[in-house]
Scaffold this motif. Sequence first.
Motif, PDB file in Angstrom:
ATOM      1  N   GLY A 176       0.814  -1.221   0.000  1.00  0.00           N
ATOM      2  CA  GLY A 176       0.000   0.000   0.000  1.00  0.00           C
ATOM      3  C   GLY A 176       0.843   1.264   0.000  1.00  0.00           C
ATOM      4  O   GLY A 176       0.472   2.274   0.599  1.00  0.00           O
ATOM      5  N   LEU A 177       1.997   1.222  -0.680  1.00  0.00           N
ATOM      6  CA  LEU A 177       2.870   2.387  -0.761  1.00  0.00           C
ATOM      7  C   LEU A 177       2.856   2.938  -2.189  1.00  0.00           C
ATOM      8  O   LEU A 177       2.395   2.272  -3.112  1.00  0.00           O
ATOM      9  CB  LEU A 177       4.308   2.008  -0.377  1.00  0.00           C
ATOM     10  N   MET A 178       3.377   4.136  -2.377  1.00  0.00           N
ATOM     11  CA  MET A 178       3.502   4.708  -3.719  1.00  0.00           C
ATOM     12  C   MET A 178       4.694   4.048  -4.417  1.00  0.00           C
ATOM     13  O   MET A 178       5.569   3.487  -3.767  1.00  0.00           O
ATOM     14  CB  MET A 178       3.732   6.219  -3.652  1.00  0.00           C
ATOM     15  N   TYR A 179       4.718   4.165  -5.744  1.00  0.00           N
ATOM     16  CA  TYR A 179       5.805   3.579  -6.528  1.00  0.00           C
ATOM     17  C   TYR A 179       6.477   4.670  -7.346  1.00  0.00           C
ATOM     18  O   TYR A 179       5.806   5.455  -8.013  1.00  0.00           O
ATOM     19  CB  TYR A 179       5.234   2.487  -7.446  1.00  0.00           C
ATOM     20  N   LEU A 180       7.798   4.740  -7.269  1.00  0.00           N
ATOM     21  CA  LEU A 180       8.535   5.755  -8.031  1.00  0.00           C
ATOM     22  C   LEU A 180       9.593   5.089  -8.912  1.00  0.00           C
ATOM     23  O   LEU A 180      10.542   4.481  -8.413  1.00  0.00           O
ATOM     24  CB  LEU A 180       9.204   6.752  -7.076  1.00  0.00           C
ATOM     25  N   ASP A 181       9.428   5.231 -10.236  1.00  0.00           N
ATOM     26  CA  ASP A 181      10.366   4.681 -11.219  1.00  0.00           C
ATOM     27  C   ASP A 181      11.308   5.812 -11.639  1.00  0.00           C
ATOM     28  O   ASP A 181      10.975   6.621 -12.513  1.00  0.00           O
ATOM     29  CB  ASP A 181       9.564   4.149 -12.420  1.00  0.00           C
ATOM     30  N   THR A 182      12.492   5.879 -11.010  1.00  0.00           N
ATOM     31  CA  THR A 182      13.395   7.005 -11.317  1.00  0.00           C
ATOM     32  C   THR A 182      14.049   6.835 -12.691  1.00  0.00           C
ATOM     33  O   THR A 182      14.418   7.821 -13.321  1.00  0.00           O
ATOM     34  CB  THR A 182      14.491   7.173 -10.238  1.00  0.00           C
TER      35      THR A 182
END
Length: 227
Positions: A28-34
């Motif tokens: 239930g966390l956000m996802y960040l694709d750098t």
Amino acid sequence: DRQAIVAIDGPAGAGKSTVARLVARELGLMYLDTGAMYRAVTWLLRDRDIPLDDEAAVAEVVAEAEIRLQVPDDDPQAPCPVWINDRDVTEAIRSLDVTAHVSAVAALGCVRRYLLKQQQRYGRQGGVVAEGRDIGTHVFPDAELKIFLTASVEERARRRHQDLADRGEGQIGLERLARDLQERDRKDSTREIAPLTKAPDAIEIETDGLSIEQVVRAIVDRYRDRH
Ligand code: C5P
């Protein structure tokens, strides 16, 4: 006081995106694709024919680049939409041309400084699984859980080949894909600023022979052990 951060780093084609996205969903966390951010900037520079060794010209374009990332919450397989300056570049940033030039762009100080700031702003309140090359070492050095995802170059080339075949681009041979992955890793790990390297406190997971579900499970279990 912020929520937890999970950092996932590793070489090209180790399955970071798929795994990070599923871990984020499960926790239930956000996802960040750098990587998508470096790819979007690369696409913009190539689209404008900016010589990548002209740092002043690059800096000018980067200063006015506005990147937006979205994560569809219905289908975990659907591609994550990416925009730069209101252009939808979701597919364009996966092109061979962008892939071939992204490491050169990612080595530039002005690009890294700019994206680092955006990434840290995104994670200011935590609650994020961030994936890339320097997350555990530079972007979020105080992340609660750091994972270094690896696989043999043969396995990574096979996975990349499958990805491309799924998009109707299966004509590139395994050897060429393996060479390209290794070349990108070499550039990413030998650059001066924030090179690809395992953080001393990262847990390394070698994924040859493991299913996606097994890797996701291993990371989620580690996270729950600590929370
Ligand atoms: O993960 P992905 O293959 O999309 O990353 C593309 C490129 O972006 C990498 O090869 C690397 O040059 C750069 N990158 C980076 N730092 C990150 C994420 C990606 O330098 N945190």
